[in-house]
Scaffold this active site. Structure first.
Site, mmCIF file in Angstrom:
data_model
loop_
_atom_site.group_PDB
_atom_site.id
_atom_site.type_symbol
_atom_site.label_atom_id
_atom_site.label_comp_id
_atom_site.label_asym_id
_atom_site.label_seq_id
_atom_site.Cartn_x
_atom_site.Cartn_y
_atom_site.Cartn_z
ATOM 1 N N SER A 1 0.846 -1.193 0.000
ATOM 2 C CA SER A 1 0.000 0.000 0.000
ATOM 3 C C SER A 1 0.879 1.240 0.000
ATOM 4 O O SER A 1 2.030 1.209 0.478
ATOM 5 C CB SER A 1 -0.895 0.010 1.241
ATOM 6 O OG SER A 1 -1.554 1.256 1.397
ATOM 7 N N TYR B 1 -1.849 -1.221 10.126
ATOM 8 C CA TYR B 1 -1.943 -1.460 8.686
ATOM 9 C C TYR B 1 -0.631 -1.089 8.001
ATOM 10 O O TYR B 1 -0.091 -1.853 7.188
ATOM 11 C CB TYR B 1 -3.102 -0.628 8.127
ATOM 12 C CG TYR B 1 -3.370 -0.797 6.657
ATOM 13 C CD1 TYR B 1 -4.160 -1.851 6.194
ATOM 14 C CD2 TYR B 1 -2.875 0.109 5.730
ATOM 15 C CE1 TYR B 1 -4.434 -1.992 4.841
ATOM 16 C CE2 TYR B 1 -3.138 -0.023 4.382
ATOM 17 C CZ TYR B 1 -3.920 -1.074 3.941
ATOM 18 O OH TYR B 1 -4.184 -1.211 2.586
#
Length: 275
Positions: free
Chosen positions: A155, A168
Site C-alpha cells: 500500500s 496497517y
C-alpha cells in the site's frame, strides 16, 4: 493471444474488489485461475467481508472469459487450507506460474487506543497471512522449473504516514522487506517478486463508515461525499479514487514477459498521493 496465455495464477482475496479484478483480468489475458477468499470473518474489521456468493460471482466472471477456475473458501491465517486450495488448483491445471498475494483488511484506530485484538488480527492477515500464502504456493512455481512471478499487494500507506493506520502501515511496510528477501532467494529459479502499492481504490474496504471517519474526524456522521471531498485533495492527479482495474493493469504488467527482468522492486499506483 493473451499476455499470459497458458499460465496459471493463484490469487488471494479474490471474492471481490482488487482480487476479483485481478482474477478476471488475468483470465481475460489467457490464464487459468486458482482463487481463494474466506467466509471465516474477522472480528475487528468494521465492515462486511466477502461472502461465498461473492467468490461464486468471481468464478462466474472468470468462466465468462472462457478460462477455467478453481475457487475455494480458505483463510490466509489457515496454512492447511491454503495448501489444500493450491494443491487442488495444481492438480486441476497441472502447473502454477503466478501468485498474487492480495488478501487484506482495514480497521482504522488511533495507535495508542486500538485493541490488542485489532493489532494482532491485522498482522495475522496482512503480513503473516501473506507469508503463509507464499509458503503454500510458490514451491509449486519452483517445482515447475519454468520460472514465474509473484506480486504482493502492499500500500502507499507503507510509504506515507496516515493517522489511525499504524498496524496497517506496519504490516504493509513489512511486506516490502519480505518481498526483497524472497526476490533474492528465488532469483536463481527465475522467479520474480515485486510489491504493488495502491493509493485509495474504490472498493468495499474504502467505501464504509470507518474509512469515512478516518478521513473526516471533524464530522459527527461523515458519508461518502464527505470522504471524497478530502480524498480528491490527497491525490495530485484529478481523481478521487482509483478503480480496481487500474491496479490490475500494473499486476498484469508485472506478471508478463514485458517485466521479465523486474524483481525486488516497489510499484506505486496512487495518482500522486505520495508526492
Amino acid at each position: 493471444m493473451g499476455t499470459v496465455d497458458g499460465k496459471v495464477a493463484f490469487i488471494t482475496g479474490a471474492g471481490r474488489g482488487q482480487g476479483r479484478s485481478h482474477a478476471v483480468r488475468l483470465a481475460a489475458e489467457g490464464a487459468d485461475i486458482v482463487a481463494i477468499d474466506t467466509t471465516a470473518g474477522a472480528a475487528t474489521v468494521p465492515y462486511p467481508l466477502a461472502t461465498a456468493a461473492d467468490l461464486a460471482e468471481t468464478a462466474r466472471l472468470v468462466e465468462a472469459t472462457g478460462r477455467r477456475i478453481v475457487a475455494r473458501d480458505a483463510d490466509v491465517r489457515d496454512y492447511g487450507a491454503l495448501e489444500a486450495a493450491v494443491a487442488a488448483g495444481v492438480q486441476e491445471f497441472g502447473r502454477l506460474d503466478i501468485v498474487v498475494a492480495n488478501a487484506g483488511i482495514s480497521s482504522p484506530a488511533p495507535t495508542l487506543e486500538m485493541s490488542e485484538d485489532a493489532w494482532d488480527e491485522m498482522i495475522d492477515i496482512n503480513l503473516t497471512g501473506v507469508w503463509k500464502s507464499l509458503k503454500a504456493s510458490v514451491p509449486h512455481i519452483v517445482a515447475g522449473g519454468r520460472g514465474g512471478s509473484v506480486v504482493i499487494t502492499s500500500s502507499v500507506a507503507a510509504m506515507v504516514a496516515n493517522h489511525g493506520l499504524a498496524h496497517y502501515a506496519a504490516a504493509k511496510a513489512g511486506l516490502v522487506s519480505l518481498m526483497k528477501v524472497l526476490a533474492k532467494e528465488l532469483a536463481p529459479q527465475n522467479i520474480r517478486v515485486n510489491t504493488i502499492h495502491p493509493g485509495t481504490v474504490g472498493t468495499d474496504m474504502v467505501y464504509n463508515e470507518s474509512t469515512y471517519r478516518l478521513f473526516r474526524p471533524d464530522l459527527e456522521n461523515p458519508g461518502r461525499a464527505d470522504f471524497e471531498a478530502v480524498a480528491a485533495k490527497m491525490n495530485k492527479l484529478p481523481v478521487t479514487a482509483l478503480d480496481a482495474d487500474d491496479i490490475s493493469n500494473t499486476v498484469l504488467f508485472l506478471v508478463s514477459d514485458a517485466a521479465k527482468y523486474i524483481t525486488g522492486t516497489t510499484h506505486v499506483v496512487d495518482a500522486g498521493n505520495a508526492l
